[in-house]
Design an enzyme around this catalytic site. Structure first.
Site, short mmCIF file in Angstrom:
data_model
loop_
_atom_site.label_atom_id
_atom_site.label_comp_id
_atom_site.label_asym_id
_atom_site.label_seq_id
_atom_site.Cartn_x
_atom_site.Cartn_y
_atom_site.Cartn_z
N GLU A 182 2.49 -7.26 -18.02
CA GLU A 182 1.82 -7.53 -16.75
C GLU A 182 0.33 -7.63 -16.99
O GLU A 182 -0.28 -6.73 -17.59
CB GLU A 182 2.14 -6.40 -15.77
CG GLU A 182 1.47 -6.60 -14.43
CD GLU A 182 2.32 -6.10 -13.27
OE1 GLU A 182 3.50 -5.76 -13.47
OE2 GLU A 182 1.78 -6.07 -12.15
N ARG A 183 -0.24 -8.76 -16.59
CA ARG A 183 -1.68 -9.02 -16.79
C ARG A 183 -2.06 -8.99 -18.27
O ARG A 183 -3.15 -8.55 -18.63
CB ARG A 183 -2.54 -8.04 -16.00
CG ARG A 183 -2.12 -7.85 -14.55
CD ARG A 183 -2.07 -9.15 -13.79
NE ARG A 183 -1.59 -8.96 -12.41
CZ ARG A 183 -1.38 -9.96 -11.57
NH1 ARG A 183 -1.59 -11.21 -11.94
NH2 ARG A 183 -0.95 -9.72 -10.36
N ASN A 198 4.35 -0.47 -12.97
CA ASN A 198 5.46 -0.96 -12.17
C ASN A 198 6.69 -0.69 -13.02
O ASN A 198 7.10 -1.48 -13.85
CB ASN A 198 5.30 -2.45 -11.87
CG ASN A 198 4.07 -2.68 -11.00
OD1 ASN A 198 3.82 -1.95 -10.05
ND2 ASN A 198 3.27 -3.67 -11.35
N GLU A 252 2.30 -1.28 -3.65
CA GLU A 252 2.83 -2.60 -4.01
C GLU A 252 4.33 -2.57 -4.25
O GLU A 252 4.84 -3.11 -5.24
CB GLU A 252 2.09 -3.14 -5.25
CG GLU A 252 0.60 -3.30 -5.02
CD GLU A 252 -0.14 -3.93 -6.17
OE1 GLU A 252 0.22 -3.68 -7.34
OE2 GLU A 252 -1.10 -4.68 -5.90
N ARG A 280 -1.36 8.05 -9.80
CA ARG A 280 -2.38 7.02 -9.50
C ARG A 280 -2.76 6.99 -8.01
O ARG A 280 -1.90 7.17 -7.14
CB ARG A 280 -1.88 5.64 -9.92
CG ARG A 280 -1.71 5.53 -11.42
CD ARG A 280 -1.17 4.18 -11.78
NE ARG A 280 -2.19 3.16 -11.96
CZ ARG A 280 -2.12 1.94 -11.45
NH1 ARG A 280 -1.12 1.58 -10.68
NH2 ARG A 280 -3.07 1.07 -11.70
N LYS A 318 -8.87 4.12 -10.00
CA LYS A 318 -9.56 2.94 -10.55
C LYS A 318 -11.05 3.07 -10.29
O LYS A 318 -11.46 3.69 -9.31
CB LYS A 318 -9.03 1.67 -9.88
CG LYS A 318 -7.61 1.31 -10.28
CD LYS A 318 -7.21 -0.07 -9.79
CE LYS A 318 -5.76 -0.34 -10.17
NZ LYS A 318 -5.28 -1.68 -9.78
N ASP A 351 -9.96 -3.20 -6.56
CA ASP A 351 -9.04 -3.51 -7.65
C ASP A 351 -9.71 -4.23 -8.82
O ASP A 351 -9.54 -5.44 -8.96
CB ASP A 351 -7.90 -4.37 -7.10
CG ASP A 351 -6.76 -4.51 -8.10
OD1 ASP A 351 -6.82 -3.87 -9.15
OD2 ASP A 351 -5.81 -5.26 -7.80
N GLU A 366 -7.98 -9.12 -16.13
CA GLU A 366 -7.28 -9.79 -15.04
C GLU A 366 -8.20 -10.58 -14.12
O GLU A 366 -7.91 -11.70 -13.74
CB GLU A 366 -6.51 -8.73 -14.23
CG GLU A 366 -5.80 -9.30 -13.02
CD GLU A 366 -5.02 -8.24 -12.25
OE1 GLU A 366 -5.05 -7.06 -12.63
OE2 GLU A 366 -4.39 -8.62 -11.24
N HIS A 379 -12.76 -10.49 -4.86
CA HIS A 379 -11.36 -10.88 -4.66
C HIS A 379 -11.18 -12.29 -4.10
O HIS A 379 -10.39 -12.51 -3.18
CB HIS A 379 -10.66 -9.87 -3.75
CG HIS A 379 -9.27 -9.52 -4.23
ND1 HIS A 379 -8.31 -10.47 -4.47
CD2 HIS A 379 -8.69 -8.33 -4.51
CE1 HIS A 379 -7.21 -9.87 -4.88
NE2 HIS A 379 -7.41 -8.58 -4.94
N TRP A 387 -4.19 -9.46 1.07
CA TRP A 387 -3.91 -10.18 -0.18
C TRP A 387 -4.67 -11.52 -0.22
O TRP A 387 -4.60 -12.24 -1.21
CB TRP A 387 -2.40 -10.44 -0.32
CG TRP A 387 -1.63 -9.24 -0.76
CD1 TRP A 387 -2.15 -8.11 -1.31
CD2 TRP A 387 -0.21 -9.04 -0.69
NE1 TRP A 387 -1.14 -7.21 -1.59
CE2 TRP A 387 0.07 -7.76 -1.22
CE3 TRP A 387 0.85 -9.81 -0.24
CZ2 TRP A 387 1.35 -7.23 -1.31
CZ3 TRP A 387 2.14 -9.30 -0.32
CH2 TRP A 387 2.38 -8.02 -0.85
C1 BDP Z 1 -3.39 -5.12 -9.76
C2 BDP Z 1 -2.53 -6.03 -10.54
C3 BDP Z 1 -1.08 -5.64 -10.53
C4 BDP Z 1 -0.96 -4.18 -10.90
C5 BDP Z 1 -1.81 -3.35 -9.97
C6 BDP Z 1 -1.81 -1.87 -10.32
O1 BDP Z 1 -2.68 -7.34 -10.03
O2 BDP Z 1 -0.41 -6.47 -11.43
O3 BDP Z 1 0.37 -3.77 -10.84
O4 BDP Z 1 -3.13 -3.77 -10.05
O5 BDP Z 1 -2.83 -1.43 -10.83
O6 BDP Z 1 -4.71 -5.37 -10.13
O7 BDP Z 1 -0.86 -1.17 -10.08
#
Ligand code: BDP
Length: 710
Positions: free
Chosen positions: A178-179, A221, A302, A335, A370, A375, A403, A531, A553
């Site tokens: 992912e990413r 995820n 998410e 998290r 974060k 994000d 990303e 964003h 989004w």
């Molecule tokens: C976002 C990403 C996504 C991640 C999410 C995360 O787009 O793919 O799952 O963060 O940190 O920036 O959980």
């Protein structure tokens, strides 16, 4: 014809050898400066490393390789001193020479992972309380040699500022990342545990060399399958391999695992059967991996399952797992990246959910936050959680993988961005309460503390895709060890080890790296825009994006451009997100005329004709920033193009081609954003700038269908 051939033959040996980037910053090329070389040789004669463990064997192998490479003469590392030995390493109790050179106080100061290096003319001593400490000391010494620093007159007593220094892999079990922009996952789950890829060893060496002491192997995820027996055996193989390098493994725990792989009806954290299931699962893990680090959890975010599915809190969920791992000294990193609650501002959601839980987490829980409230944007103000949860250790989560920073094609050195956040004052305990002090535990007195970087590593031959992306991985380790190091110092040592010690090269490339983040901010999201990337994969601009189901989004949610102006009002006249900061921080941002312009549109909806510090209108300033961004990346491209004589053609050409993409992308960003925002400002792009050569419709019709990492 003959003459041409002759020239080629003469030139070839003068060029550096072909390099593919696999060796990272551990190349150990022969030292080209003869004066330095002869001085070094005196300090490393008949090198000896005491001890007989696996870690010691690793140290010996590394030293042998490094000393042979750096000097151009074969070196063998001894296990006992001979008369000629001028390099002596080992834990302090392993020899009188070592123990005599250190004080009790120094040994206390370095703790379990720190090291001491002391030199006398013709003597180098590296010691520590543990062999892992010795290993870190040895890597430090090799870094000095690789960067041509003096290695006499040393008296270094060094300990890491952070306890947990982790990589977070967002790697899936099917090897997609992912990413991820550097190929597939390096974890070859299918062939594990029987096949051990050589890469795992080199991964461990690289991490050990920069002090990284933990790795979360799987995506946040999460997939519960990783917790099944066959997969745990694969994890064990990696854990066994990483252990002598001082690296612990961690896994992401899918909250609904008791249902998915345990056949229970619920995953409610208050339910006895669920608790028992986790306790047994944890016991099973520790039977295989006695030093298993613990869990990283993304819950109720998410679409991930979590305790809120059962009307429980994040603390209920985290504490249930914390209780399960506590008997084994494991930890839980929970998290704070959540935005599922209905709020009028996504900025506020993590704080709204977590602040009320301060003090409610078990001792072995860290909340992982974060750096910014939204994000991983190119520039974010610090997350208001830092400084707001005094009774909970907060772990920093940075994103190494780019990303939102040009992904695999843009050259961006992230340290200036990381340091910007770390150095910001939260004022939580008065002036000087920086984010760094919150994170390293010194402000609120936590010994459990840490920092994580979302990994940018994949199975590309050079590990990170872009040759310069390696610098971000490198930096994570260096900053975790000492967040006081400057961006320039980290860049300097990385360049020297990775490419060349040539002064002109180092100076030029360092300048490029130090400017690179600001350059990207200018051509992507200047003045606090955020964003406005393409939906889904996030590559390229899409400020007009407004088609996804959830408002938060969509890019239009973030910039709020209209006929009056642009930006998100987070002052009391807007969502008042500012109230989440201490009053001192609020005062810095709440006045539209005083707010630092880098963050202006984060906090204010600013009229197009608002007068900026430069005297320009906001609109003209926006144009200025976008055009400056493009000009700067073009200048960087030109500077790089002059670097061909200093390094191997492979990496030179690789970077040069990617810079070509970056310049094109920067123009795409600039034109698309300005043409779109112009539909609101109705103001002209100032005459001195070249006009976009395409229409807004052209940019709106660009489709990037298969961007990687999505
Ligand atoms: C976002 C990403 C996504 C991640 C999410 C995360 O787009 O793919 O799952 O963060 O940190 O920036 O959980």
């Amino acid at each position: 014809m003959r003459k041409g051939l002759l020239i080629i033959f003469i030139i070839l040996p003068a060029l550096s050898r072909a390099e593919d980037g696999y060796d990272l910053w551990l190349r150990y090329n022969k030292i080209s400066n003869t004066a330095i070389l002869s001085q070094y040789k005196k300090q490393i004669n008949s090198p000896v490393v005491f001890g007989s463990t696996q870690t010691v064997a690793i140290i010996r192998t590394e030293l042998g390789r490094a000393f042979s490479g750096l000097t151009g003469t074969p070196f063998r590392i001894l296990s006992s001193i001979d008369k000629a030995s001028s390099f002596i390493a080992g834990i302090s109790t392993s020899s009188a020479i070592l123990s005599s050179i250190v004080t009790k106080d120094e040994l206390i100061r370095i703790g379990k992972e720190g090291f001491i290096i002391k030199t006398r003319p013709g003597k180098t001593i590296i010691t520590a309380n543990t062999e892992i400490g010795v290993m870190y000391g040895v890597f430090h010494f090799l870094r000095l040699m690789q960067t041509y620093q003096p290695i006499t007159g040393l008296s270094i007593v060094s300990a890491p500022k952070l306890k947990l220094r982790l990589l977070n892999h967002w790697d899936n079990l099917n090897r997609t990342v992912e990413r991820g922009y550097a190929g597939f996952s390096i974890w070859d789950w299918h062939k594990l545990p029987d096949f051990i890829d050589k890469r795992y060893v080199d991964y461990a060496r690289a991490n050990a060399s920069i002090g990284i002491n933990g790795t979360v192997l799987t995506n946040v995820n999460a997939n519960a399958v990783i917790l099944t027996k066959p997969y745990l055996e694969k994890v064990k193989a990696l854990a066994d391999l990483f252990r002598p390098y001082g690296i612990k493994v961690y896994l992401t725990a899918r909250f609904s695992a008791p249902i998915e792989i345990g056949k229970l009806r619920t995953a409610d954290p208050i339910n006895d059967t669920v608790q028992l299931w986790w306790q047994q699962k944890v016991k099973e893990i520790y039977e295989l991996i006695p030093d298993f680090g613990g869990f990283l959890v993304k819950a109720n975010s998410e679409g991930q399952p979590g305790p809120q599915d059962y009307n429980r809190t994040h603390a209920d969920g985290a504490n249930m797992l914390a209780d399960a791992v506590a008997p084994f000294n494991g930890i839980v990193m929970w998290r704070a990246f959540v935005y599922s609650q209905t709020s009028n501002d996504r900025f506020k959601q993590a704080y709204e959910e977590f602040k009320p839980l301060d003090g409610k987490f078990k001792k072995n829980v860290l909340v992982q936050v974060k750096n910014g409230p939204i994000d991983f944007q190119p520039r974010e103000p610090f997350s208001p959680l830092f400084g707001a949860m005094k009774q909970t250790p907060l772990m920093m989560e940075f994103q190494l993988t780019q990303e939102y920073l040009g992904q695999g094609t843009h050259l961006v050195f992230e340290v200036p961005m990381f340091k910007e956040v770390l150095n910001t004052d939260t004022y939580s305990k008065g002036k000087g309460s920086t984010v760094a002090k919150v994170v390293d535990g010194s402000l609120d007195n936590y010994s459990l503390n840490g920092m994580a970087g979302v990994s940018n590593i994949g199975n590309d031959i050079n590990w990170c895709g872009h040759p310069f992306a390696q610098a971000n991985w490198y930096s994570l380790g260096r900053l975790c060890w000492d967040h006081g190091l400057s961006s320039a110092q980290i860049a300097d040592e990385w360049i020297r080890q990775t490419f060349s010690n040539d002064k002109s090269f180092v100076e030029t490339v360092k300048k490029i790296m130090l400017q690179s983040h600001e350059t990207l901010v200018n051509y992507m999201t200047p003045l606090g825009l955020t964003h406005i990337m393409y939906n889904g994969h996030h590559y390229g601009p899409m400020p007009w994006g407004n088609t996804l189901n959830r408002p938060d989004w969509n890019p239009v949610y973030y910039h709020k451009a209209d006929s009056i102006g642009i930006g998100f009002d987070r002052t009391p006249t807007g969502t008042n997100a500012l109230a989440q900061y201490s009053s001192e921080v609020q005062r810095q941002y709440d006045d539209i005329d005083k707010c630092p312009e880098d963050y202006l549109l984060w906090f204010h909806h600013v009229p197009w004709k608002h007068k900026m510090k430069s005297g320009r209108t906001l609109w003209d300033e926006l144009c200025y920033k976008y055009y400056t961004g493009v000009d700067s990346i073009k200048a960087i491209q030109q500077q790089w193009n002059k670097m061909n004589k200093y390094i191997d053609p492979e990496r030179f050409g690789h970077v040069a081609q990617l810079l070509g993409i970056q310049v094109k992308d920067a123009i795409w960003w600039r034109n698309a954003c300005l043409l779109y925002f112009q539909t609101f400002s109705k103001m002209p792009i100032p005459a001195q700038y070249e006009k976009p050569d395409k229409t807004l419709e052209y940019y709106q019709n660009i489709r990037i269908l298969y961007a990687p990492g999505n």
